[in-house]
Design a protein around this motif. Structure first.
Motif, short mmCIF file in Angstrom:
data_model
loop_
_atom_site.label_atom_id
_atom_site.label_comp_id
_atom_site.label_asym_id
_atom_site.label_seq_id
_atom_site.Cartn_x
_atom_site.Cartn_y
_atom_site.Cartn_z
N THR A 351 34.00 37.90 31.78
CA THR A 351 33.97 37.35 33.14
C THR A 351 33.45 38.40 34.11
O THR A 351 33.32 39.59 33.77
N ALA A 352 33.16 37.95 35.34
CA ALA A 352 32.73 38.88 36.39
C ALA A 352 33.82 39.92 36.66
O ALA A 352 33.54 41.10 36.91
N LYS A 353 35.08 39.48 36.59
CA LYS A 353 36.21 40.41 36.79
C LYS A 353 36.24 41.47 35.70
O LYS A 353 36.49 42.66 35.95
N ASP A 354 35.95 41.04 34.44
CA ASP A 354 35.90 41.98 33.32
C ASP A 354 34.81 43.03 33.54
O ASP A 354 35.01 44.23 33.31
N ARG A 355 33.61 42.57 34.00
CA ARG A 355 32.49 43.50 34.20
C ARG A 355 32.81 44.51 35.30
O ARG A 355 32.46 45.69 35.21
#
Length: 504
Positions: A351-355
């Motif tokens: 996810t964008a949060k992971d990146r």
């Protein structure tokens, strides 16, 4: 394309050590394992703490196993938290296979299967050496921080401890502490107010509720006697290997308050007990805290300050503390900045949060001209990790993507028969597994209250008897109205009779 020779030279120079060390594996560049470009961790810097991080299934537990095995071989005792139940295999040799042989050929040294001396400890009713501590050993400050009390409530806890010290009331388990809290605002209210000031019923009620919450997570099994002596964590076997102490925590994963309570008690006791060691060539004990986020997620600001202080100071006692968790962001920055060894397994960018988290994680590692750290973090395979440590002069070593060696012990759990045999051979179970419930604050106060109640009953009985005697005495001195009338009539008749006789 990176200069392979220059990279190998930087690894050899950065991980060169004159003293003893642990070999973690061999460095990798652009997906290729560079044989004999060995990544070594000096024993001298292992008391500077560390981090093992990475997504689920990337090999964190096996890395922990590798470190524990090699520390044991070097004569350094280890304490491991086993929340998933997969570390008991350290007590049996590993199974050699073609995959392990191929891995070690790439690294540059042969695989050796080995078992290690293991002691199973427990906080609950599971099999193992029971870990306990008394309420008195916690002290008012640490107990208040564990319970997350207000300043006013902390003051009451301090008064309770002072009263128990002054009156020789041992505070051993939670029922002792609950009893004295109730006594302070009930039967002993006047005694407390006279010597220590008034104790608020509302405040003691709030403290009692916090204690009940702790009990509901199983803390009543932890508080009590026989207290565990932390010096027993530093035992060496007859072959000169450090004992690996494994705490079974598989049944308290959903009780983080108990876990954090135990960890703070342990670290505080180790810090208070162990002597100053200074800058020695090897640590005295290494502690691995698995699922470390369980401590920090449940910790109040006061408790976080306590953890930070202990982490900063405990290394002078020769103790290294290693946090194992999924992401470095699980660890507060104040603690993360104290960690010398960092072993980072793969992270997943779903996810964008992971990146965003991966970019933030990459910033925690030394800048490397050979790696795009954020990119490497998502491409590492199982059993591979980014490593940076401290050299013997305390300088960060070059960042190295590393093909990790295989554990020498079994990469699986013991079967029931093997586990039972290990527990039966324990040298500590006889010392700690007997339940001791000697006379303490609960029993002493209960007797005191019973005596006080008996004396009050006797006093009331005497007063009642005395009242009845006084009433009876008063009745005996008063003439009955009927008798009084009859007596008066007799008297009158007598007088009249005499008058009649005189008149004749």
């Amino acid at each position: 394309m990176a200069d392979k020779d220059a990279f190998i030279t930087s690894i050899e120079a950065g991980y060169k050590t004159k003293g003893d060390y642990i070999t973690m594996g061999s460095a990798m560049l652009e997906g290729e394992t560079l044989t004999n470009a060995l990544v070594k961790i000096p024993l001298k810097t292992l008391n500077r703490h560390g981090l093992i991080a990475g997504a689920t299934g990337t090999g964190k537990t096996k890395t922990l196993q590798i470190l524990a095995e090699n520390l044991s071989d070097k004569g350094i005792p280890v304490l491991l938290m086993d929340l998933k139940g997969d570390l008991s295999g350290l007590a049996q040799p590993g199974d050699q296979n073609a995959g392990i042989d191929e891995r070690h050929t790439k690294i540059g040294f042969p695989y050796q299967a080995k078992k290690f001396p293991l002691e199973i400890l427990t906080l609950s009713e599971q099999g193992g050496v029971r870990l306990r501590a008394t309420v008195s050993e916690f002290g008012p400050i640490l107990l208040s921080r564990i319970l997350d009390l207000t300043e006013t409530q902390q003051g009451i806890v301090a008064v309770i401890f002072k009263y128990c010290d002054d009156n020789k009331l041992p505070l051993l388990d939670l029922k002792d502490f609950k009893k004295i809290l109730q006594y302070a605002t009930d039967q002993g209210k006047e005694e407390f107010q006279k010597s220590y000031g008034r104790v608020s019923t509302a405040s003691t009620g709030a403290i009692l509720r916090k204690i009940i919450q702790l009990e509901q997570q199983g803390a009543d099994l932890f508080f009590g006697e026989t207290s565990f002596d932390v010096n027993d964590l530093t035992r060496i076997d007859n072959q000169g290997r450090g004992i690996i102490n494994v705490i079974r925590l598989t049944d308290i994963q959903d009780r983080p308050k108990l876990f954090s309570t135990f960890m703070m008690s342990l670290l505080a006791e180790v810090y208070d007990t162990f002597p100053e060691q200074g800058d020695s060539d090897r640590p005295e004990l290494i502690i691995f805290i698995d699922e470390a986020h369980l401590i920090f997620n449940e910790a109040s600001d006061a408790l976080l300050d306590q953890i930070e202080s202990i982490v900063k100071l405990i290394r002078s006692k020769g103790i290294g503390v290693y946090f194992v968790t999924q992401n470095p962001t699980d660890i507060p920055n104040a603690v993360l900045s104290q960690l010398g060894l960092k072993i980072q397994h793969a992270l997943r960018a779903f996810t964008a949060k992971d990146r965003k988290a991966i970019k933030l994680t990459a910033e925690n590692y030394p800048i490397s001209e050979y790696y795009d750290t954020a990119e490497v973090l998502t491409s590492l395979g199982i059993g591979e990790a980014l490593i940076t440590a401290l050299d013997e002069k305390g300088r960060p070593t070059p960042l190295a993507a590393t093909m990790l060696r295989a554990p020498m012990s079994r990469m699986d759990i013991l079967n029931d028969q093997e586990l039972e045999e290990l527990l039966n051979n324990s040298q500590l179970s006889q010392k700690y597994n007997e339940i001791v419930d000697r006379e303490s604050a609960y029993e002493i106060l209960t007797k005191k209250i019973e005596i006080s109640q008996r004396e009050e009953v006797q006093k009331q009985a005497k007063e009642e008897q005395s009242k009845q005697r006084r009433t009876s005495s008063r009745k005996s001195t008063r003439m009955n109205p009927v008798v009084k009338v009859l007596t008066s009539a007799t008297f009158i008749r007598g007088v009249m009779g005499i008058l009649k006789k005189v008149m004749r």
